[in-house]
Design an enzyme around this catalytic site. Structure first.
Site, PDB file in Angstrom:
ATOM      1  N   ASP A 175      -5.518  -0.144   5.622  1.00  0.00           N
ATOM      2  CA  ASP A 175      -6.335  -0.581   6.751  1.00  0.00           C
ATOM      3  C   ASP A 175      -7.616   0.233   6.932  1.00  0.00           C
ATOM      4  O   ASP A 175      -8.699  -0.353   7.014  1.00  0.00           O
ATOM      5  CB  ASP A 175      -5.490  -0.596   8.036  1.00  0.00           C
ATOM      6  CG  ASP A 175      -4.313  -1.565   7.908  1.00  0.00           C
ATOM      7  OD1 ASP A 175      -4.319  -2.388   6.970  1.00  0.00           O
ATOM      8  OD2 ASP A 175      -3.393  -1.487   8.723  1.00  0.00           O
ATOM      9  N   LEU A 235      -4.189  -7.652  12.634  1.00  0.00           N
ATOM     10  CA  LEU A 235      -5.566  -7.658  12.125  1.00  0.00           C
ATOM     11  C   LEU A 235      -6.159  -6.253  12.192  1.00  0.00           C
ATOM     12  O   LEU A 235      -7.370  -6.063  12.162  1.00  0.00           O
ATOM     13  CB  LEU A 235      -6.423  -8.650  12.916  1.00  0.00           C
ATOM     14  CG  LEU A 235      -5.901 -10.090  12.853  1.00  0.00           C
ATOM     15  CD1 LEU A 235      -6.689 -10.994  13.784  1.00  0.00           C
ATOM     16  CD2 LEU A 235      -5.948 -10.628  11.424  1.00  0.00           C
ATOM     17  N   SER A 236      -5.278  -5.288  12.325  1.00  0.00           N
ATOM     18  CA  SER A 236      -5.637  -3.883  12.254  1.00  0.00           C
ATOM     19  C   SER A 236      -6.554  -3.398  13.362  1.00  0.00           C
ATOM     20  O   SER A 236      -7.533  -2.678  13.123  1.00  0.00           O
ATOM     21  CB  SER A 236      -6.269  -3.600  10.886  1.00  0.00           C
ATOM     22  OG  SER A 236      -5.955  -2.319  10.534  1.00  0.00           O
ATOM     23  N   ASP A 239       0.831  -1.225   0.000  1.00  0.00           N
ATOM     24  CA  ASP A 239       0.000   0.000   0.000  1.00  0.00           C
ATOM     25  C   ASP A 239       0.856   1.262   0.000  1.00  0.00           C
ATOM     26  O   ASP A 239       0.593   2.198  -0.749  1.00  0.00           O
ATOM     27  CB  ASP A 239      -1.055   0.000   1.113  1.00  0.00           C
ATOM     28  CG  ASP A 239      -0.518  -0.190   2.518  1.00  0.00           C
ATOM     29  OD1 ASP A 239       0.688  -0.495   2.681  1.00  0.00           O
ATOM     30  OD2 ASP A 239      -1.308  -0.013   3.472  1.00  0.00           O
ATOM     31  N   SER A 260      -5.740  -1.185  15.318  1.00  0.00           N
ATOM     32  CA  SER A 260      -5.583   0.271  15.405  1.00  0.00           C
ATOM     33  C   SER A 260      -6.503   0.995  14.424  1.00  0.00           C
ATOM     34  O   SER A 260      -7.190   1.954  14.793  1.00  0.00           O
ATOM     35  CB  SER A 260      -4.123   0.670  15.193  1.00  0.00           C
ATOM     36  OG  SER A 260      -3.640   0.084  14.023  1.00  0.00           O
TER      37      SER A 260
HETATM   38  C1  GLA Z   1       0.391  -2.715   8.342  1.00  0.00           C
HETATM   39  C2  GLA Z   1       0.097  -1.326   7.814  1.00  0.00           C
HETATM   40  C3  GLA Z   1      -0.585  -1.404   6.450  1.00  0.00           C
HETATM   41  C4  GLA Z   1       0.208  -2.288   5.493  1.00  0.00           C
HETATM   42  C5  GLA Z   1       0.546  -3.627   6.145  1.00  0.00           C
HETATM   43  C6  GLA Z   1       1.491  -4.474   5.312  1.00  0.00           C
HETATM   44  O1  GLA Z   1      -0.789  -3.395   8.630  1.00  0.00           O
HETATM   45  O2  GLA Z   1      -0.750  -0.633   8.714  1.00  0.00           O
HETATM   46  O3  GLA Z   1      -0.746  -0.101   5.939  1.00  0.00           O
HETATM   47  O4  GLA Z   1       1.355  -1.624   5.057  1.00  0.00           O
HETATM   48  O5  GLA Z   1       1.148  -3.455   7.411  1.00  0.00           O
HETATM   49  O6  GLA Z   1       0.865  -4.912   4.140  1.00  0.00           O
END
Ligand code: GLA
Length: 407
Positions: free
Chosen positions: A191, A144-145, A51, A147
């Site tokens: 994300d 798993l995001s 990204d 944040s």
């Molecule tokens: C983290 C970052 C994303 C992306 C991934 C790797 O989750 O927050 O923006 O760069 O790593 O694909």
């Protein structure tokens, strides 16, 4: 953000939200019932570390996420609490802090600060105070995001409680700026888009160069997404992640000289890298090599998805993992073992680490119906090697952040 169409939350979800409302009262005291919001996490299947290099990615929102309960106060205090650590952080809306305060609160606080800036541009002050309680069922700090889930969820909640009338993309951008500017992670755009623009039953195709999106149907009758949490804490994730972003920027600065018209690393042709490699730092060349091949693989995975060919999608995932391990150096032995073990399961099409790496989770693409068999194999192999059981779960899709009203 509009409520996702035709989505009925499960009785289990409604119960969880009702329990969260009860915890809110225990934390903030009796009074008007809080409003309740759910914001999913995401898992990325294709396009690892692309990204922030302008490449395409294919994530999907998952049915685990952040719970937010909130109600208005009559003063100008923002009192934010977490069901996980019982810490209550009190912020005066008229004296927003200029620097970070503490671990988790920085994420929602960053959103408040970004919204304040956004409103200031239109001459509007932040509306009144709020009591807020965060909780959820998403593993935190596991790739798993969590944040972005908290940031987008907070933006959606504030937009609703404060009646700001902002659109979906404004909220996604506010959440992104909160993480980048206030929290200080140089994250890409994937994300908050994956969460804010989610559509259940679909992978999101997000082209990070021009920020265009498409929805690609995921054949849920035939395919399952299994996520395995190594339990390895990603202690280095923030600093090493920022280092990767920086290394890619350095590689691009070198390679762009030989690629007129390129605007990001995604645009560099492989033959340019090969002809420049001899004069480059080998680490930077490896990072660029991963990115260039990963862009091609992600386009291929898209074709395999559209052609209904999970075997070839799985091969792309395995190749991605190998490249993230050897060229991008963001894996660890626990992640490698899970990917290798999935390779021996007849019901698993392929696997890779998901998110930034350095620990956290793998995602495995599994034939629907074979989840338990694959789960048992992964657990047995992991336990044999590391003496503890990883958490293996099937994740379904999710329609995105929304207000939920328990019956
Ligand atoms: C983290 C970052 C994303 C992306 C991934 C790797 O989750 O927050 O923006 O760069 O790593 O694909």
């Amino acid at each position: 953000m509009e409520t996702p169409d035709r989505h009925t939350d499960s009785p289990a979800r409604l119960e969880q939200m009702a329990a969260h409302a009860t915890r809110f009262v225990e934390c903030h005291g009796p009074g008007q019932a809080p409003r309740l919001f759910f914001s999913p996490g995401r898992v990325n299947l294709f396009g690892g570390h692309l990204d922030y290099n302008g490449g395409p990615v294919m994530p999907t929102a998952i049915d685990r996420g952040t719970f937010i309960a909130s109600r208005s106060r009559s003063d100008r205090l923002l009192r934010m609490a977490s069901a996980f650590d019982h810490q209550v952080v009190e912020i005066d809306l008229d004296q927003l802090p200029a620097a970070r305060v503490s671990k988790w609160v920085d994420y929602p606080l960053g959103v408040v600060i970004e919204l304040a800036t956004h409103l200031e541009d239109s001459g509007v002050a932040l509306p009144g105070g709020l009591d807020v309680l965060y909780g959820g069922d998403l593993p935190i700090g596991s790739g798993l995001s969590s944040s972005a889930s908290i940031c987008v969820g907070t933006a959606v909640m504030l937009n609703s409680l404060w009646g700001l009338g902002l659109g979906k993309m404004d909220l996604v951008r506010v959440a992104l700026r909160a993480e980048r500017q206030f929290v200080g992670v140089h994250c890409g755009i994937m994300d908050p888009y994956a969460i804010g623009c989610a559509r259940a039953g679909h992978l999101l195709w997000l082209d990070c160069k021009d920020e265009t999106i498409e929805y690609l149907p995921m054949d849920g009758d035939r395919l399952s997404i299994l996520v395995t949490n190594t339990g390895v804490q990603r202690a280095l994730a923030a600093s090493e992640f920022n280092r990767r972003v920086d290394e890619c920027a350095q590689a691009f600065d070198i390679l762009r000289l030989a690629s007129p018209g390129a605007v990001c690393l995604r645009d560099i042709p492989l033959d340019v890298l090969e002809s420049e490699r001899g004069s480059m730092d080998p680490v930077l060349a490896n990072r660029a090599e991963h990115v260039i091949h990963e862009v091609r693989r992600t386009f291929e995975a898209r074709e395999h998805l559209l052609a209904g060919n999970p075997e070839l999608m799985g091969e792309c995932m395995n190749q991605t993992h190998e490249s993230l391990r050897s060229l991008y150096e963001v894996s660890c032995p626990e992640l490698d073992l899970l990917v290798e073990a999935a390779g021996h399961c007849p019901g698993a099409f392929g696997a890779r680490l998901t998110g930034a790496g350095f620990g956290g989770c793998t995602v495995t693409l599994v034939r629907r119906g074979d989840e338990h068999e694959v789960q048992a194999s992964l657990e047995a192999r992991f336990e044999g090697e590391f003496g503890r059981c990883p958490q293996v779960e099937v994740y379904e899709g999710d329609p995105g952040p929304r207000e939920i009203t328990p019956a």
